[in-house]
Design a protein around this motif. Sequence first.
Motif, PDB file in Angstrom:
ATOM      1  N   PHE A 231       0.627  -0.893  -0.194  1.00  0.00           N
ATOM      2  CA  PHE A 231      -0.209   0.003   0.117  1.00  0.00           C
ATOM      3  C   PHE A 231       0.837   1.617  -0.224  1.00  0.00           C
ATOM      4  N   ASN A 232       1.984   0.598  -0.510  1.00  0.00           N
ATOM      5  CA  ASN A 232       3.081   2.377  -0.510  1.00  0.00           C
ATOM      6  C   ASN A 232       3.436   1.969  -1.637  1.00  0.00           C
ATOM      7  N   ARG A 233       3.612   3.555  -2.429  1.00  0.00           N
ATOM      8  CA  ARG A 233       3.784   3.365  -4.268  1.00  0.00           C
ATOM      9  C   ARG A 233       4.914   3.728  -4.560  1.00  0.00           C
ATOM     10  N   GLN A 234       5.354   4.288  -2.634  1.00  0.00           N
ATOM     11  CA  GLN A 234       6.900   5.035  -3.022  1.00  0.00           C
ATOM     12  C   GLN A 234       8.250   3.213  -2.596  1.00  0.00           C
ATOM     13  N   ASN A 235       7.442   2.563  -2.580  1.00  0.00           N
ATOM     14  CA  ASN A 235       8.342   0.994  -1.576  1.00  0.00           C
ATOM     15  C   ASN A 235       9.222   1.063  -2.849  1.00  0.00           C
ATOM     16  N   ASN A 236      10.346  -0.164  -2.491  1.00  0.00           N
ATOM     17  CA  ASN A 236      11.890   0.362  -3.173  1.00  0.00           C
ATOM     18  C   ASN A 236      11.574  -1.606  -3.898  1.00  0.00           C
ATOM     19  N   THR A 237      10.148  -2.602  -3.702  1.00  0.00           N
ATOM     20  CA  THR A 237      10.651  -3.803  -3.523  1.00  0.00           C
ATOM     21  C   THR A 237      10.705  -4.569  -4.634  1.00  0.00           C
ATOM     22  N   GLY A 238      10.677  -3.367  -5.885  1.00  0.00           N
ATOM     23  CA  GLY A 238      10.493  -3.911  -7.342  1.00  0.00           C
ATOM     24  C   GLY A 238       9.193  -5.074  -7.464  1.00  0.00           C
ATOM     25  N   LYS A 239       8.367  -4.462  -7.333  1.00  0.00           N
ATOM     26  CA  LYS A 239       7.315  -4.948  -7.525  1.00  0.00           C
ATOM     27  C   LYS A 239       5.855  -4.036  -7.408  1.00  0.00           C
ATOM     28  N   PRO A 240       5.380  -4.100  -8.256  1.00  0.00           N
ATOM     29  CA  PRO A 240       4.373  -2.243  -8.627  1.00  0.00           C
ATOM     30  C   PRO A 240       3.577  -2.262  -7.113  1.00  0.00           C
ATOM     31  N   ALA A 241       3.505  -1.181  -6.683  1.00  0.00           N
ATOM     32  CA  ALA A 241       2.261  -1.182  -5.337  1.00  0.00           C
ATOM     33  C   ALA A 241       1.114  -1.798  -5.816  1.00  0.00           C
ATOM     34  N   ASN A 242      -0.225  -2.003  -4.737  1.00  0.00           N
ATOM     35  CA  ASN A 242      -1.216  -2.874  -4.941  1.00  0.00           C
ATOM     36  C   ASN A 242      -1.358  -3.533  -5.967  1.00  0.00           C
ATOM     37  N   ASN A 243      -0.590  -4.592  -6.081  1.00  0.00           N
ATOM     38  CA  ASN A 243      -0.587  -5.602  -6.837  1.00  0.00           C
ATOM     39  C   ASN A 243      -2.147  -6.933  -6.026  1.00  0.00           C
ATOM     40  N   ASP A 244      -1.323  -6.144  -4.377  1.00  0.00           N
ATOM     41  CA  ASP A 244      -2.533  -7.594  -3.896  1.00  0.00           C
ATOM     42  C   ASP A 244      -4.073  -6.697  -3.998  1.00  0.00           C
ATOM     43  N   LEU A 245      -4.264  -5.640  -4.194  1.00  0.00           N
ATOM     44  CA  LEU A 245      -5.372  -5.505  -4.946  1.00  0.00           C
ATOM     45  C   LEU A 245      -6.201  -6.216  -5.643  1.00  0.00           C
ATOM     46  N   ARG A 246      -5.722  -5.883  -6.846  1.00  0.00           N
ATOM     47  CA  ARG A 246      -5.789  -6.515  -8.200  1.00  0.00           C
ATOM     48  C   ARG A 246      -5.780  -7.838  -8.075  1.00  0.00           C
ATOM     49  N   GLU A 247      -5.127  -8.487  -6.921  1.00  0.00           N
ATOM     50  CA  GLU A 247      -5.214 -10.106  -7.050  1.00  0.00           C
ATOM     51  C   GLU A 247      -6.461 -10.771  -6.233  1.00  0.00           C
ATOM     52  N   HIS A 248      -6.814  -9.265  -5.918  1.00  0.00           N
ATOM     53  CA  HIS A 248      -8.258  -9.750  -4.689  1.00  0.00           C
ATOM     54  C   HIS A 248      -7.763 -10.127  -3.399  1.00  0.00           C
ATOM     55  N   LYS A 249      -6.691  -9.464  -3.041  1.00  0.00           N
ATOM     56  CA  LYS A 249      -5.916 -10.318  -1.701  1.00  0.00           C
ATOM     57  C   LYS A 249      -5.947  -9.218  -0.431  1.00  0.00           C
ATOM     58  N   ILE A 250      -7.026  -9.640   0.056  1.00  0.00           N
ATOM     59  CA  ILE A 250      -7.342  -9.070   1.488  1.00  0.00           C
ATOM     60  C   ILE A 250      -6.555  -8.642   2.299  1.00  0.00           C
TER      61      ILE A 250
END
Length: 338
Positions: A231-250
């Motif tokens: 949920f942090n759009r400035q993170n440095n994880t190398g993964k796009p933010a909000n992927n959990d939402l796009r995958e319906h992961k609550i």
Amino acid sequence: MATIDAIRKPILADLDAFDEFVKENVTAEGDLMREMLTYALSSRGKGVRPMLTMLCASLMSATENSNAEEAGKERHSSKRTYLAAMLVEMIHTASLIHDDVLDSADERRGRASVNAKWQSNMAIILGDFILARTMALGMASAQYDIMSYIGTAMATLCEGEVLQSQHARNLDTSRDDYFAIIYQKTASLLGVSAALGALSVGASREDVDRMRKFGEAIGIAFQIQDDILDFNRQNNTGKPANNDLREHKITLPLIEVMERKTEEERKEILELIKRCDKDESAVDALQKIVDEGNGSALAAQTMQAYIQRALHLLSKYSDTPYRTALMELCAYIAERDR
Ligand code: FPP
Ligand code: MG
């Protein structure tokens, strides 16, 4: 700020020997298989699991030796510790390769996922190969106590993945469901990583169990932080933010906010989640709802409780560089942005 370098410091020689051990043992025949394997192993991430195994092994050895004449000098990290560390790291590597197939993810650690580069069918075979190759090494070494933990950890990971998919499909993840999922998909393997470190140097049953609880507590904290970072759009994880939402992961930041809403508002949120796989405006709206409801800060409080539990478990051991490093690992997990 705790850093990975500081955590690795007391076990640097072991980690170098471990890297060599992996290079020598996890090998493949055939050009394509070798190319895919090299690609998968060349970006293994932070290596939290093998680090945990090594540190727990050293913590136990230092503790056991503390009354002996050679106090602090001998560490006993051995081939058995490297084998355990390799097994947990390779299970993790294979599970992420498979996970990216299941999630249709194109990126992992800032570069193309194996499925994006060679298609899903090859990625599945590569994950299977890594599991098969490392299981064969484990069995050949006849370390059946270690293998028994490893088999259970693999089964639990699969159960966690299926439980998560089931809840993502039904859009019905409660707080209890969430904790069951993150225990199975993350905490169980970190618990086994820590327990095997202790087991590999002959620690008592009580210490092995305590280390397992320690690993599980930091595992829960690790996954909560992962979910906060999503949920942090400035993170440095190398993964796009909000992927959990796009995958319906609550996940916990959203659960914290939903628990504070009315029934009517919760229904509206669920309607938004349903659209997240194909509608970025729904993703934006949910990000805003979580931000305004302080979901990440609330989730961080829960995470801190697990960190405190982990630190308490360490307090039983004497003050050695390994205990300090494990305490730093706790701090790192809570603070990390990647
Ligand atoms: C990442 O979750 C995935 C896991 C921690 C476990 C995945 C497990 C399987 C696919 C079962 C297969 C198991 C074995 C032993 C091969 P995530 O999707 O929430 O995290 P991400 O954002 O890093 O993808
Ligand atoms: Mg995934």
